[in-house]
Every structure is written in structure tokens, then in C-alpha cells.
Design an enzyme around this catalytic site. Structure first.
Site, PDB file in Angstrom:
ATOM      1  N   HIS A 223      -4.420  11.141  -9.409  1.00  0.00           N
ATOM      2  CA  HIS A 223      -4.690  12.421  -8.736  1.00  0.00           C
ATOM      3  C   HIS A 223      -6.128  12.394  -8.247  1.00  0.00           C
ATOM      4  O   HIS A 223      -7.046  12.581  -9.034  1.00  0.00           O
ATOM      5  CB  HIS A 223      -4.455  13.609  -9.675  1.00  0.00           C
ATOM      6  CG  HIS A 223      -3.005  13.841  -9.985  1.00  0.00           C
ATOM      7  ND1 HIS A 223      -2.380  15.052  -9.792  1.00  0.00           N
ATOM      8  CD2 HIS A 223      -2.041  13.022 -10.454  1.00  0.00           C
ATOM      9  CE1 HIS A 223      -1.086  14.955 -10.144  1.00  0.00           C
ATOM     10  NE2 HIS A 223      -0.866  13.727 -10.551  1.00  0.00           N
TER      11      HIS A 223
ATOM     12  N   ASP B 174      10.691   9.161 -12.670  1.00  0.00           N
ATOM     13  CA  ASP B 174       9.390   9.087 -11.986  1.00  0.00           C
ATOM     14  C   ASP B 174       8.598   7.960 -12.612  1.00  0.00           C
ATOM     15  O   ASP B 174       8.188   8.059 -13.771  1.00  0.00           O
ATOM     16  CB  ASP B 174       8.670  10.435 -12.154  1.00  0.00           C
ATOM     17  CG  ASP B 174       7.439  10.585 -11.277  1.00  0.00           C
ATOM     18  OD1 ASP B 174       6.993   9.592 -10.677  1.00  0.00           O
ATOM     19  OD2 ASP B 174       6.908  11.718 -11.202  1.00  0.00           O
TER      20      ASP B 174
ATOM     21  N   GLU C 221       5.480  14.940  -3.039  1.00  0.00           N
ATOM     22  CA  GLU C 221       6.569  15.197  -3.987  1.00  0.00           C
ATOM     23  C   GLU C 221       6.904  16.668  -3.961  1.00  0.00           C
ATOM     24  O   GLU C 221       6.026  17.524  -3.820  1.00  0.00           O
ATOM     25  CB  GLU C 221       6.191  14.763  -5.412  1.00  0.00           C
ATOM     26  CG  GLU C 221       4.988  15.420  -6.022  1.00  0.00           C
ATOM     27  CD  GLU C 221       4.659  14.867  -7.409  1.00  0.00           C
ATOM     28  OE1 GLU C 221       5.600  14.709  -8.219  1.00  0.00           O
ATOM     29  OE2 GLU C 221       3.480  14.607  -7.682  1.00  0.00           O
TER      30      GLU C 221
ATOM     31  N   ASP D 122       3.533   5.876  -6.372  1.00  0.00           N
ATOM     32  CA  ASP D 122       4.077   6.966  -7.189  1.00  0.00           C
ATOM     33  C   ASP D 122       5.313   7.475  -6.451  1.00  0.00           C
ATOM     34  O   ASP D 122       5.206   7.983  -5.336  1.00  0.00           O
ATOM     35  CB  ASP D 122       3.001   8.053  -7.316  1.00  0.00           C
ATOM     36  CG  ASP D 122       3.414   9.212  -8.206  1.00  0.00           C
ATOM     37  OD1 ASP D 122       4.563   9.225  -8.696  1.00  0.00           O
ATOM     38  OD2 ASP D 122       2.581  10.120  -8.412  1.00  0.00           O
TER      39      ASP D 122
ATOM     40  N   HIS E 145      -0.176  15.038  -4.149  1.00  0.00           N
ATOM     41  CA  HIS E 145      -1.594  14.760  -4.432  1.00  0.00           C
ATOM     42  C   HIS E 145      -2.072  13.512  -3.713  1.00  0.00           C
ATOM     43  O   HIS E 145      -1.292  12.595  -3.448  1.00  0.00           O
ATOM     44  CB  HIS E 145      -1.793  14.583  -5.947  1.00  0.00           C
ATOM     45  CG  HIS E 145      -0.783  13.669  -6.586  1.00  0.00           C
ATOM     46  ND1 HIS E 145      -0.990  12.323  -6.766  1.00  0.00           N
ATOM     47  CD2 HIS E 145       0.483  13.910  -7.053  1.00  0.00           C
ATOM     48  CE1 HIS E 145       0.080  11.782  -7.330  1.00  0.00           C
ATOM     49  NE2 HIS E 145       1.005  12.717  -7.509  1.00  0.00           N
TER      50      HIS E 145
ATOM     51  N   GLU F  10      10.078  12.055  -4.475  1.00  0.00           N
ATOM     52  CA  GLU F  10       8.668  11.763  -4.196  1.00  0.00           C
ATOM     53  C   GLU F  10       8.519  10.409  -3.524  1.00  0.00           C
ATOM     54  O   GLU F  10       9.197   9.444  -3.888  1.00  0.00           O
ATOM     55  CB  GLU F  10       7.893  11.764  -5.528  1.00  0.00           C
ATOM     56  CG  GLU F  10       6.447  11.319  -5.408  1.00  0.00           C
ATOM     57  CD  GLU F  10       5.712  11.426  -6.749  1.00  0.00           C
ATOM     58  OE1 GLU F  10       4.500  11.652  -6.716  1.00  0.00           O
ATOM     59  OE2 GLU F  10       6.347  11.266  -7.805  1.00  0.00           O
TER      60      GLU F  10
END
Length: 375
Positions: free
Chosen positions: A224, A136, A249, A147, A216, A356
Site C-alpha cells: 500500500h 487473494d 480491487e 496483487d 491502492h 482484483e
């Protein structure tokens, strides 16, 4: 690095722009008009600059992970893997302090550890054939963070676990859209995830969603940004809105499907709404100054503080290394300026997987920015 980076750099104008991500239509009857609306297309033209930054960061992510996929093999030390990946990330993004660079530390959580693990200095952990590793990492251009994560395993016995999570993430992406309720995304994810099972050494395990992990929303320099996207059925009727950016994700587990914080911490991040607290300790003031100029409100890790450049050669040259900083870091956490993010773990002996992507809810469609030929 090719493409228009949104800086209006004259040397770049003849290069093709970065490719757009995968385009999907928004779900819901109320959104049918969007894909062909001239008016909404016009409103997108005002966002060209934003889309260029997101696509630039996404293309870097694709190329960095393509590079990483070539050397992630059993026997590699996790710290070496992270450093090679991050070095390529810095190179391709053309690292320039807070303007553009790495989005957050490289997670390489193994097995029952689902997230927020990266090696600290001195950690000699080696990747093995029977490990299940979540990779990640993030890229950012002018605070626009991509992300995006995938799972690595070598033993084919884990394939159904990885497939469950990949397909659950795709189901979440498909369900997302303008005016969609967050609970409906969670329900779509759970239905797909929990239709799978995996047999490990003669025992069959249902694949469970890790119910207290979420996708998120993402804001500028804010990984976030306030909305959580559940991966199980729940009662959150908050709606997704036009122009929002989300990381979708999902996490699947052979364990209990619930994580707790455990193990030594490596990930830290300045609170986006950090209070102004008068600091008494000179070391804390110095460390906070270093964090402010080097990372701002982006996440960082202990390994980066101990680099010669302290996390950014642009900002600090080769005189950025922080020494004897742990007391100061703890102090900044205690007063609420910095937040510690320890590893998130399911039950020992279980296996967890993650996929994700980052997407943007454009007025006419949703664009899955980080989609690649790999996943």
C-alpha cells in the site's frame, strides 16, 4: 521457468520474454496522443527491466491460480488449500528470500469476511458448497508485487454477486489512467456494482460496494504505497500519475457494505516507515531480526512463522521456526514497528465477493499485468 527474468542470466537469453498484460488506452481527451507517441515509446524502453519483473510476477500468478483452480473444491481444508497454493507459488517464482517469492499471505476469506483471513495453525475450517471465498494472493520479483484476487463459489445462486463485482472491477480498470481523478474511478465502480441484485433463498438483496475498502497504489516492497482508489463516489480529486502501479480491487456485499475488524488475527506487516524503537525484550529483538531478514516490509502470517523454514528456506534453511513468539509479536505491534491486519468483516450472514488486478500506467497505455483467460 521460461522467460527473461531481468537478471540478465545468460542461460535465459534465448527464451521468449514473459507476455505483456492486456493493453488499454488511457481515457481522457488529453491522453489521445499517448498510444502513438514515439517519444513516449522511447521513455518506455528505459523501463524494460521494470516491465520484465512485473510480467514475470504476473505470469507466475496466472500459473499458480490456474493450478489452484484445479483443486479448490468443497471439502478441502482451507489450511491445506493455502499450503498447496503457496508451495506452487514458491516453486514457480523460484523462491529466493527477499529477491523473489510470495508477495503476501494467501487470503481465503469466507462469506461475510471480506479480506485478511488466512488460517492460523490449528484452524480446521473446511470449504463448503455454499461458501463464497475470496482467494487473494501475491507474487513478487525484486519487490515488484502483483496483487490479484478472484472469488470462488459453487452454488450458482451467488453468480449475480460475483458478476457484479467482476464487472465493477473491470469498470474501475477501464476508468483508470494518467491524470484520472481517484473519485472518478470510484464513481465508475459504484455505478456498475449497484446495478446488480442477487436473490438468496427468496429474498432479494441489492449488491452494495463495501465503501470503506479500496484499491491502492503499489511501490517496491510496499503493498500500500499511499494512494487509495475508492470504490464509491467520493470527493478525492487526487490524480493518478504516469508510471504508477495500482491494484484495482472492488468488493460487493449483500450486507451493509461496510467492514469492521473482527476475529483472530493472522496477517501482519512491518511498518514501511517503522520508527527505530529501542526494544527491551530479547524475544522481541530476535523476532524483529527474523522479520527483517525473512519478510522485510512484505506482509507475513503466523502460519509462516511456525514453518520449519520460518517463511523462507533461502534465508533460514530449516532452522527458522519461531516458538513462543506471540508476546514478542504483540510487543512489536504495540511499539508501532509491526502492524496487525485482522480480518475485515461485514455483517454476519451476509456474503461478500472480490475481484482484483494489478496494472501499470505506462506513458503510452495502461497494461493490466495480471489479466488472464480466467478473469
Amino acid at each position: 521457468f521460461r522467460g527473461d527474468d531481468g537478471h540478465g542470466d545468460a542461460t535465459n537469453t534465448h527464451l521468449p520474454p514473459f507476455p505483456q498484460g492486456e493493453i488499454q488506452e488511457h481515457p481522457l481527451e488529453s491522453n489521445v496522443h499517448r498510444i502513438s507517441s514515439a517519444e513516449l515509446r522511447q521513455s518506455e524502453r528505459l523501463q524494460t527491466n521494470l516491465y520484465a519483473k512485473l510480467r514475470h510476477a504476473s505470469e507466475v500468478h496466472r500459473q499458480v491460480r490456474h493450478h489452484a483452480q484445479s483443486f479448490i473444491k468443497p471439502g478441502i481444508k482451507l489450511v491445506d488449500m493455502c499450503e498447496r497454493l503457496e508451495e506452487m507459488n514458491r516453486k514457480l517464482v523460484d523462491d529466493h528470500g527477499l529477491d523473489r517469492g510470495i508477495g503476501f499471505p494467501t487470503g481465503c476469506s469466507l462469506n461475510h469476511v471480506a479480506a485478511h483471513y488466512t488460517p492460523n495453525v490449528g484452524d480446521e475450517t473446511v470449504l463448503s458448497y455454499d461458501d463464497v471465498m475470496k482467494v487473494d494472493f501475491g507474487t513478487q520479483i525484486e519487490g515488484r508485487i502483483i496483487d490479484c484476487a478472484w472469488t470462488v463459489s459453487f452454488n450458482p445462486k451467488y453468480d449475480p454477486l460475483l458478476e457484479a463485482v467482476k464487472e465493477a472491477t473491470n469498470a474501475g480498470i477501464k476508468a483508470a489512467g494518467i491524470d484520472v481523478r481517484l473519485c472518478d474511478v470510484g464513481e465508475a465502480v459504484q455505478e456498475v456494482m449497484e446495478s446488480y441484485e442477487v436473490e438468496l433463498d427468496g429474498k432479494t438483496y441489492p449488491v452494495k460496494c463495501i465503501r470503506n475498502l479500496n484499491g491502492h497504489s503499489i511501490g517496491p516492497y510496499q503493498i500500500h504505497a499511499g494512494k487509495s482508489v475508492p470504490i464509491v463516489k467520493c470527493d478525492d480529486v487526487t490524480k493518478m500519475e504516469e508510471n504508477e502501479i495500482f491494484a484495482i480491487e472492488t468488493f460487493g456485499s449483500t450486507g451493509r457494505g461496510y467492514i469492521v475488524e473482527d476475529m483472530e488475527c493472522s496477517h501482519y506487516m512491518k511498518n514501511f516507515h517503522a520508527p527505530h524503537v529501542p526494544l527491551r525484550l530479547p524475544r522481541s529483538k530476535k523476532l524483529l531480526g527474523h522479520i527483517n531478514k525473512t519478510f522485510g516490509t512484505l506482509a507475513f502470517c503466523r502460519r509462516w512463522l511456525e514453518r520449519e523454514d520460518g517463511g523462507s528456506a533461502t534465508v533460514n534453511g530449516l532452522r527458522g521456526q519461531q516458538e513462543k513468539y506471540m508476546g514478542a509479536l504483540k510487543n512489536l505491534c504495540d511499539v508501532g514497528i509491526v502492524q496487525a491486519y485482522p480480518p475485515l468483516c461485514d455483517t454476519k450472514g451476509s456474503y461478500t465477493a472480490q475481484y482484483e488486478h494489478t496494472l501499470i500506467l505506462r506513458p503510452t497505455c495502461k497494461e493490466i499485468l495480471s489479466r488472464g483467460d480466467d478473469y
